[in-house]
Design a protein around this motif. Structure first.
Motif, mmCIF file in Angstrom:
data_model
loop_
_atom_site.group_PDB
_atom_site.id
_atom_site.type_symbol
_atom_site.label_atom_id
_atom_site.label_comp_id
_atom_site.label_asym_id
_atom_site.label_seq_id
_atom_site.Cartn_x
_atom_site.Cartn_y
_atom_site.Cartn_z
ATOM 1 N N GLN B 10 -36.358 1.538 26.888
ATOM 2 C CA GLN B 10 -35.127 0.565 25.767
ATOM 3 C C GLN B 10 -34.187 0.900 26.363
ATOM 4 O O GLN B 10 -32.989 0.447 26.878
ATOM 5 C CB GLN B 10 -34.797 2.137 24.881
ATOM 6 N N LEU B 11 -33.715 2.236 27.350
ATOM 7 C CA LEU B 11 -33.043 3.037 28.117
ATOM 8 C C LEU B 11 -33.132 2.460 29.327
ATOM 9 O O LEU B 11 -31.749 1.666 29.930
ATOM 10 C CB LEU B 11 -33.035 4.342 28.252
ATOM 11 N N GLY B 15 -29.924 -0.516 30.677
ATOM 12 C CA GLY B 15 -29.636 0.156 32.452
ATOM 13 C C GLY B 15 -29.727 -1.158 33.299
ATOM 14 O O GLY B 15 -28.370 -1.452 33.434
ATOM 15 N N ASN B 255 -27.302 5.416 32.110
ATOM 16 C CA ASN B 255 -27.708 5.456 31.145
ATOM 17 C C ASN B 255 -29.334 6.389 30.507
ATOM 18 O O ASN B 255 -29.452 6.481 29.763
ATOM 19 C CB ASN B 255 -29.213 3.792 31.034
ATOM 20 N N LEU B 256 -29.649 6.564 31.538
ATOM 21 C CA LEU B 256 -30.633 7.643 31.483
ATOM 22 C C LEU B 256 -30.450 8.821 31.856
ATOM 23 O O LEU B 256 -30.806 9.306 29.944
ATOM 24 C CB LEU B 256 -32.720 7.886 32.651
ATOM 25 N N GLY B 259 -28.608 8.866 27.994
ATOM 26 C CA GLY B 259 -30.091 8.993 26.883
ATOM 27 C C GLY B 259 -30.738 10.106 26.646
ATOM 28 O O GLY B 259 -30.665 11.001 25.345
ATOM 29 N N LYS B 270 -22.528 9.972 31.048
ATOM 30 C CA LYS B 270 -22.941 8.991 30.971
ATOM 31 C C LYS B 270 -21.070 8.470 32.044
ATOM 32 O O LYS B 270 -21.560 7.944 32.893
ATOM 33 C CB LYS B 270 -22.674 8.010 29.959
#
Lengths: 350, 298
Positions: B10-11, B15, B255-256, B259, B270
């Motif tokens: 998802q990430l 991303g 994004n990772l 997250g 972020k």
């Protein structure tokens, strides 16, 4: 005495003298006297503006040493300024440390940060350096906001009054003399630095770094030194800023502040000590002019009442940067030199 | 599929959507940089202004979305030509520092003028894209994200064809390679510069319109462009494929980090990750993945 057409110098020593003629010395003396009596007659607000200009001058001198003289672009000057301001604010408010430890500590801490940024930045130049210093600025801003336990984040820190040997400098008029003396010291130190081997090495690096290295100027040593000196100045200025404002907040130290310092040295004149002073004073007082202009325009067109805000000042900074770079790259100090030459060579000006 | 893996995928996929936006913005930067050796710090302001223009075209003038986008693109292109003529043309041949500072001056000038003209309020764009999310085996994607990925692909393909096969594209590549030789071959370098600025501003406008769809419109949109700097540095300053790959990479990394690290360190990771990456890339490989290592002569 015949009309003085040029100053003829007969030795290298005369070429690098601090005060080149007796006239310069006497004019500076007169100027200092005016500054000395100003608090007795001046409006407190004017004194406050001079105080702020003094701080801006110190910071702009630092940036000019790095950018104007050594030619290394820095878009993160506000970060060093913030480090200095927070150092002073934290150790003076938590541990009641006196100013004569706080200020040098701020300078040294900022200089260490300068080393930290300067050493990895040795391989970078031009655009890459601009981005690296800018990202350092962003990271420092983030740390200041997030590291709540030390910097109190977005609540800001109140700073205790500066205590000079048992005599509290609790008003702008009292701080005034203190700041003038420190600024004068900073200016003399910078001027002297530029007369030495170090200063000449800086200028050589700016003009052509590879040629300078071939001539025996150690790029590593002098670039790192320029970073450290520049951030030391910024740190001292930051510490003084904390004392003058009595309250600091992360919002005071954004990217815009870095741009503002760059505007000072560009408007004043890159690679000129006098230019840093001109630019710092000019950029500090320009919002007052804009405010005055806005008030005047309100009288003419009542429709624009209350439309004035900080945005106009920032727009003016942007416009000034562009106009000066396009039309007068030497800045105010270039204009000053031109006027001076004009008078000196009169009536044979060309 | 276990939940840990789904979370990861998802990430990565959102991303990629974010990375496509970065790539689009980065391409705007690189176009100008490659041809004229100028890094345009005002690119973010163009993005923000285009978002505002598109918003007002849709809400105040009640134009259909696509017409508004087209008009925004044309306005942005004209802005590019005017900027090049008024601000950058006089700076030809000046040192890097002066040129960089001119664009920074331009950027804060445009930003504060936008503040004066449009105010500091948050505006919400009446997005034509439906808000229902698409589900694919546990992974949730908004339709906007899908549109972003698709349009980035389209824009990049158009660029590829333009530069590869059109006469003007060839002139632009020639100018980027060597201005003097291009001049001798009968290419009007001035015209090429003006067009490059127009094309770059149009790219910025496209990304601005998409940003308007996924974020509220305010002056803060300019900072998204600054977050795209790491993308161009990672890809190497002068490479368009590099900009695209760099953009995707930064989007995914950001994004990772958001997250996984946000719970550990606290909010805001972020926003700051791209800059940490930028700093690291500059330290380790300053010319980026696809950039040319510069050889200097005295």
């Amino acid at each position: 005495m015949a009309i003085r057409s040029k100053t003829f110098r007969e030795s290298y020593y005369e070429d690098i003298k601090l005060f080149k003629t007796i006239w310069i010395k006497s004019w500076i003396g007169l100027f200092l006297m005016v500054l000395a009596v100003l608090p007795l007659i001046g409006d407190p607000y004017i004194i406050y503006l001079i105080n702020i200009s003094c701080i801006a001058t110190i910071a702009a001198l630092g940036l000019n040493i790095l950018t104007g003289f050594t030619g290394q672009i820095s878009l993160g000057h506000a970060a060093f300024f913030a480090i200095g301001a927070y150092c002073t604010a934290i150790i003076s408010s938590r541990f009641q440390v006196p100013f004569w430890i706080c200020l040098p500590a701020s300078g040294v801490l900022a200089a260490c940060a300068g080393l930290f940024v300067g050493i990895p930045c040795l391989r970078l130049k031009g655009l890459y350096l601009a981005m690296a210093t800018m990202s350092f600025g962003v990271v420092v801003e983030y740390v200041v906001i997030t590291w709540d336990s030390v910097t109190k984040g977005v609540r800001g820190i109140s700073v205790p009054t500066l205590n000079l040997l048992g005599y509290p400098l609790d008003s702008n008029n009292k701080l005034y003399y203190f700041l003038i003396v420190l600024t004068a010291l900073a200016i003399i130190a910078a001027t002297n630095l530029m007369r030495t081997r170090v200063g000449r090495a800086f200028i050589a690096i700016r003009d052509r770094d590879i040629a300078a290295e071939v001539m025996g100027v150690s790029l590593t040593q002098y670039k790192v030194m320029a970073f450290a000196i520049s951030s030391f100045y910024a740190g001292i200025a930051g510490g003084l800023y904390a004392y003058v404002m009595e309250y600091i907040h992360p919002e005071h130290f954004t990217f815009l502040l870095s741009v503002q310092y760059l505007a000072m040295i560009i408007v004043g004149g890159l690679g000129s000590i006098l230019g840093s002073i001109f630019g710092a004073v000019f950029i500090t007082i320009i919002p007052e002019f804009i405010k005055g202009l806005a008030q005047f325009l309100t009288l003419l067109f009542p429709a624009i009442e209350d439309k004035y805000d900080d945005g106009w000042n920032i727009a003016a900074f942007g416009l000034l940067i562009m106009l000066f770079l396009i039309f007068e790259p030497k800045g105010l100090s270039g204009i000053w030199t031109r006027i001076k030459t004009c008078f000196k060579n009169w009536p044979y000006t060309y | 599929m276990n939940t840990g893996f789904t979370f990861f995928v998802q990430l990565v996929i959102s991303g990629i959507a974010l990375g496509c936006l970065y790539a689009l913005i980065a391409v705007g930067f690189v176009l100008i940089l490659k041809a004229t050796d100028i890094l345009n710090f005002a690119q973010g302001e163009v993005i923000m202004l285009s978002a505002f223009i598109c918003y007002f075209l849709v809400t105040t003038f009640h134009l259909p979305f696509l017409v508004a986008v087209l008009l925004t693109g044309i306005i942005a292109g004209l802005m590019g030509i005017v900027t090049e003529r008024l601000v950058l043309r006089p700076m030809l041949g000046e040192p890097v520092f002066a040129v960089v500072m001119v664009t920074i001056g331009l950027s804060i000038f445009l930003r504060s003028m936008a503040g004066i003209l449009f105010g500091h309020n948050n505006l919400v764009f009446p997005s034509p894209i439906p808000t229902e999310a698409v589900r694919m085996g546990g992974i949730v994607l908004s339709q906007t994200e899908i549109w972003i990925i698709l349009s980035t692909l389209v824009v990049i393909t158009i660029f590829f064809i333009f530069f590869k096969y059109s006469r003007m594209g060839l002139a632009m590549r020639g100018t980027a390679d060597d201005q003097d030789v291009a001049l001798l071959m009968g290419i009007s370098v001035k015209q090429v510069f003006a067009l490059i600025w127009a094309v770059s501003f149009i790219t910025a406008a496209v990304s601005g319109v998409f940003l308007a769809n996924i974020m509220v419109i305010n002056l803060g949109l300019t900072f998204v462009a600054i977050s795209a700097f790491p993308a161009i540095i990672l890809g190497g300053l002068e490479s368009i494929p590099g900009a695209i790959i760099g953009g995707l990479a930064i989007g995914i990394i950001e994004n990772l980090a958001g997250g996984y690290l946000d719970q550990v360190i606290g909010g805001g990771v972020k926003d700051v990750t791209p800059f940490v990456v930028l700093f690291l890339v500059l330290m380790i490989r300053p010319y980026g993945l696809f950039g040319k290592k510069e050889i200097e002569r005295v």
